[in-house]
Design a protein around this motif. Structure first.
Motif, short mmCIF file in Angstrom:
data_model
loop_
_atom_site.label_atom_id
_atom_site.label_comp_id
_atom_site.label_asym_id
_atom_site.label_seq_id
_atom_site.Cartn_x
_atom_site.Cartn_y
_atom_site.Cartn_z
N ALA A 37 0.81 -1.22 0.00
CA ALA A 37 0.00 0.00 0.00
C ALA A 37 0.85 1.27 0.00
O ALA A 37 0.48 2.27 -0.63
CB ALA A 37 -0.94 -0.01 1.21
N HIS A 38 2.00 1.25 0.69
CA HIS A 38 2.77 2.49 0.78
C HIS A 38 3.44 2.86 -0.54
O HIS A 38 3.96 3.97 -0.67
CB HIS A 38 3.82 2.38 1.90
N LEU A 39 3.41 1.98 -1.53
CA LEU A 39 3.97 2.29 -2.84
C LEU A 39 2.89 2.62 -3.87
O LEU A 39 3.18 2.72 -5.06
CB LEU A 39 4.83 1.12 -3.34
N ARG A 40 1.66 2.81 -3.42
CA ARG A 40 0.58 3.23 -4.32
C ARG A 40 -0.38 4.18 -3.59
O ARG A 40 -1.60 4.04 -3.66
CB ARG A 40 -0.15 2.02 -4.89
N THR A 41 0.20 5.15 -2.90
CA THR A 41 -0.64 6.12 -2.17
C THR A 41 -1.25 7.16 -3.10
O THR A 41 -2.24 7.79 -2.74
CB THR A 41 0.17 6.84 -1.08
N LEU A 42 -0.68 7.35 -4.28
CA LEU A 42 -1.22 8.38 -5.18
C LEU A 42 -2.63 8.02 -5.65
O LEU A 42 -3.53 8.87 -5.59
CB LEU A 42 -0.27 8.60 -6.36
N PRO A 43 -2.89 6.80 -6.09
CA PRO A 43 -4.28 6.46 -6.44
C PRO A 43 -5.23 6.58 -5.25
O PRO A 43 -6.39 6.98 -5.43
CB PRO A 43 -4.17 5.01 -6.93
N GLU A 44 -4.76 6.24 -4.05
CA GLU A 44 -5.61 6.40 -2.87
C GLU A 44 -5.95 7.87 -2.65
O GLU A 44 -7.10 8.23 -2.37
CB GLU A 44 -4.91 5.85 -1.63
N ALA A 45 -4.95 8.74 -2.78
CA ALA A 45 -5.18 10.17 -2.61
C ALA A 45 -6.13 10.70 -3.67
O ALA A 45 -6.95 11.60 -3.40
CB ALA A 45 -3.86 10.93 -2.65
N ALA A 46 -6.06 10.16 -4.89
CA ALA A 46 -6.98 10.58 -5.94
C ALA A 46 -8.42 10.25 -5.54
O ALA A 46 -9.34 11.07 -5.74
CB ALA A 46 -6.62 9.89 -7.25
N GLY A 47 -8.61 9.08 -4.96
CA GLY A 47 -9.96 8.72 -4.52
C GLY A 47 -10.47 9.59 -3.39
O GLY A 47 -11.66 9.92 -3.34
N LEU A 48 -9.59 10.01 -2.50
CA LEU A 48 -10.00 10.83 -1.36
C LEU A 48 -10.31 12.26 -1.77
O LEU A 48 -11.16 12.92 -1.17
CB LEU A 48 -8.90 10.83 -0.29
N THR A 49 -9.60 12.78 -2.78
CA THR A 49 -9.75 14.18 -3.15
C THR A 49 -10.67 14.39 -4.34
O THR A 49 -11.11 15.52 -4.60
CB THR A 49 -8.37 14.79 -3.50
N GLY A 50 -10.94 13.34 -5.11
CA GLY A 50 -11.71 13.50 -6.33
C GLY A 50 -10.90 14.04 -7.48
O GLY A 50 -11.45 14.33 -8.55
N ARG A 51 -9.60 14.17 -7.30
CA ARG A 51 -8.73 14.64 -8.38
C ARG A 51 -8.18 13.44 -9.15
O ARG A 51 -8.10 12.33 -8.62
CB ARG A 51 -7.59 15.48 -7.82
N SER A 52 -7.76 13.68 -10.38
CA SER A 52 -7.21 12.59 -11.20
C SER A 52 -5.78 12.29 -10.77
O SER A 52 -5.08 13.14 -10.18
CB SER A 52 -7.22 12.99 -12.68
N VAL A 53 -5.32 11.09 -11.08
CA VAL A 53 -3.95 10.74 -10.75
C VAL A 53 -2.97 11.61 -11.54
O VAL A 53 -1.88 11.92 -11.04
CB VAL A 53 -3.69 9.23 -11.03
N GLU A 54 -3.34 12.03 -12.73
CA GLU A 54 -2.47 12.91 -13.51
C GLU A 54 -2.29 14.25 -12.80
O GLU A 54 -1.17 14.79 -12.74
CB GLU A 54 -3.04 13.14 -14.92
N GLU A 55 -3.38 14.80 -12.25
CA GLU A 55 -3.26 16.06 -11.51
C GLU A 55 -2.34 15.90 -10.32
O GLU A 55 -1.50 16.77 -10.04
CB GLU A 55 -4.64 16.50 -11.00
N LEU A 56 -2.50 14.80 -9.59
CA LEU A 56 -1.69 14.61 -8.40
C LEU A 56 -0.22 14.41 -8.74
O LEU A 56 0.66 14.76 -7.93
CB LEU A 56 -2.20 13.41 -7.60
N ARG A 57 0.08 13.87 -9.90
CA ARG A 57 1.48 13.72 -10.31
C ARG A 57 2.07 15.05 -10.75
O ARG A 57 3.23 15.36 -10.44
CB ARG A 57 1.59 12.72 -11.48
N GLU A 58 1.30 15.82 -11.49
CA GLU A 58 1.86 16.96 -12.21
C GLU A 58 1.61 18.31 -11.57
O GLU A 58 2.34 19.27 -11.84
CB GLU A 58 1.32 16.96 -13.65
#
Length: 640
Positions: A120-141
């Motif tokens: 789980a600690h190596l895939r927190t970005l998709p989890e954060a996307a689900g919590l915020t409603g933002r896309s994974v691309e937004e969270l990366r960039e």
């Protein structure tokens, strides 16, 4: 180390910068303020966690060596690995011994894991996307979106722990520990304590986008180790490790095994010894793994592979020890250096398009190396804390295959500052010795080959300066005849080509000056680099210097400090002393390190602890080029 004992031992901050005044409105600072208000996480907690993960840098949306994105280091390792280039950075014999040569072992091609296969600690970005409603691309960039994602994860963790969304940072100790992704209390406590050290002392820095971020000191940031019991993390068994109490360290042994058959020399993956009783430990060699953490551990536990003493995980600074310091690892590609060194591998890929290393990795590595240096009497300087790319080939034929990690993106100035040994001026500005010291963030020479051959790497801070054959950036680079013998090409700006580069902390003798340019003696020639007074790339320092004895036109240089032929007893074959192809001519000068008694460690039989052959003709180590070399004391004069 768990609970209160762990926290007490780890309450040793590596830095304590005075806080500055609050910065004006700026996008990243405003993002921290918005995320704090929206998710109920204290702004100091967000800033402290982000500093430990990325030092507030965004890295233009590129992943860290642990697959983390953005200021909050939200992880999406499967994507990062799929996009990462894979490089061969050398074909050296890792043992580096003519008496028992071995081919460079292959790690083999390993498939990129699916996201569902990752912890789980190596895939927190998709989890954060689900919590915020933002896309994974937004969270990366988008750095602002990334900060929001980190705040959402911290708030969720705080609620899961049954703790309040308090304004007091002290109430967030357990959530911060969990944010590290560590699966054990010792590593989680190390991360949380570092965050609290940053918050309580304050910190300020200009980010990679040029924004000044300030974290004012908050005396309320007092750690509550008892909260760790809520985190539900396992205790780490650190018995048998040789590590400082300020890190989290476990014993994962490298197997010492005979590989079968009748050949007593067919064994791996290191040698038994009795250091320092039989020979001294003079170096600590810093590597990058060029592999993920799981792959690194798999390889070091493979009997037919090779082994080093320590590995450090990038995501949280966790350390695994594999060999006792008394034994000799196969890691440097030079048997003399192996016999006298401790090898430290850091989870990293040298040539990611925007290679960056977490603050957790820097701090954990600095603590370990500082501890080992003190324990074994190794000076904290670049003559003894050697990068793998500074190790010389044992003969001329070995030079092209030597490794080039940890590469130009490792921040040596920051690393040595964390160890309490910053590089600074200590001599007259017009003196004869300089220490390379460019400003890492703004020093951005162009490299190629990170993604594909000949293609420029993304702009990035670098510890290294480029060297030219004349005081002009239009001049050719200096030539490395070891890397390119017999006119078979010239030095390049490739990320793995060390032939015309000087690295932060390395010391050289000034050969000439012309306006904003300084020339140093380098590989037997004058090598020029830009060194303007208003933006210096080097600082004047003191150093011991050697030059050929009067009457000698030139003296040979070697890749190892081996004894003279007459020193070898019966049964131990005489090792060659073939000189390197470079010329050390009259009038040239090089900075010298230690004076070494010549030694050769003969060990080619499974189960044996070998024989140490000692000679009488001493050597000096010198900073010849990017790599070090050795000269006989009888061939040179010493100049203060």
């Amino acid at each position: 180390m768990a609970g209160a004992v762990a926290a007490a031992a780890l309450l040793l901050p590596l830095l304590g910068a005075a806080p500055g005044e609050a910065a004006g409105g700026a996008p990243l600072r405003d993002a921290f303020a918005r995320a704090s208000a929206e998710y109920g996480v204290p702004q100091s907690v967000l800033l402290g966690v982000s500093y430990m993960e990325s030092r507030w840098d965004a890295h233009n949306g590129a992943p860290s060596v642990a697959g983390g994105y953005g200021p909050m280091h939200l992880t999406d390792l499967s994507v990062a690995l799929a996009e990462a280039p894979h490089h061969s950075h050398g074909e050296e014999d890792p043992r580096g011994d003519d008496a028992r040569p071995m081919a460079a072992p292959e790690a083999g091609d390993l498939p990129v894991p699916e996201a569902s296969e990752l912890p789980a600690h190596l895939r927190t970005l998709p989890e954060a996307a689900g919590l915020t409603g933002r896309s994974v691309e937004e969270l990366r960039e988008d750095p602002a979106a990334n900060v929001e994602g980190g705040a959402a994860l911290l708030a969720r963790t705080q609620r899961e722990l049954g703790l309040p969304l308090s304004e007091d940072p002290a109430d967030w100790y357990a959530a911060i520990a969990r944010y590290s992704g560590a699966d054990n209390s010792a590593t989680a406590a190390m991360f949380a304590q570092d965050v609290f050290s940053v918050i309580s002392a304050g910190q300020e820095r200009v980010t990679d986008t040029g924004e000044r971020i300030v974290l004012a000191a908050d005396p309320r940031a007092e750690a509550d180790p008892a909260q760790l019991e809520r985190a539900g993390l396992k205790r780490l068994d650190q018995d048998g490790t040789e590590c400082p109490p300020t890190v989290a360290c476990e014993w994962i042994p490298a197997p010492y095994e005979h590989l079968g058959g009748d050949d007593p020399g067919d064994y791996g993956n290191h040698d038994l010894a009795d250091r320092p009783a039989d020979q001294s430990i003079d170096y600590i060699v810093v590597h990058s793994t060029e592999a993920t953490w799981d792959t690194t551990l798999m390889l070091v536990q493979r009997p037919s592979y090779l082994a080093w003493h320590y590995s450090i995980r990038s995501s949280d600074g966790h350390i695994a020890q594999h060999i006792k310091a008394r034994d000799v690892g196969w890691h440097a590609g030079n048997w003399y250096v192996n016999a006298h060194s401790i090898g430290v591998e850091q989870e990293a890929f040298l040539a990611q398009p925007d290679a960056w290393f977490t603050e957790s990795l820097y701090r954990s590595s600095a603590r370990l190396v500082k501890y080992l240096a003190k324990r074994h009497g190794v000076p904290l300087d670049r003559q003894h804390i050697l990068s793998h790319d500074a190790i010389p080939g044992v003969t001329a034929a070995n030079i092209p295959g030597m490794h080039t990690d940890p590469g130009p993106y490792w921040d040596w100035a920051h690393y040595f500052q964390l160890m309490g040994k910053p590089f600074h001026q200590n001599a007259n500005p017009h003196g004869g010795v300089v220490t390379i010291r460019p400003d890492y963030a703004t020093n951005q020479p162009v490299y190629t080959g990170c993604v594909s051959a000949g293609v420029a790497c993304a702009p990035h801070g670098s510890s290294e300066v480029r060297l030219y054959s004349a005081p002009s950036e239009d001049a050719p680079l200096v030539r490395d005849i070891g890397l390119y013998p017999k006119n078979e090409g010239r030095t390049t700006i490739g990320v793995n080509d060390v032939g015309a580069r000087a690295s932060t902390g390395q010391q050289y003798v000034v050969a000439d000056r012309a306006g904003d340019w300084t020339a140093i003696w380098y590989l037997g020639q004058k090598a020029w680099f830009r060194n303007p007074a208003d933006r210096p790339a080097a600082v004047p320092t003191k150093g011991l210097v050697v030059t050929p004895k009067a009457g000698l036109a030139s003296v040979p240089m070697y890749g190892r400090a081996y004894p003279e032929a007459s020193a070898y007893p019966p049964g131990v074959p005489v090792q060659s002393l073939a000189p390197l192809p470079y010329r050390f001519e009259a009038g040239q000068r090089y900075v010298a390190g230690d004076r070494f008694r010549p030694e050769y460690f003969w060990n080619t039989t499974f189960g044996g602890r070998g024989t140490v052959v000692r000679g009488q003709e001493d050597y000096y180590q010198i900073q010849l080029g990017h790599r070090v070399a050795f000269v006989k004391v009888s061939d040179v004069d010493v100049v203060s």
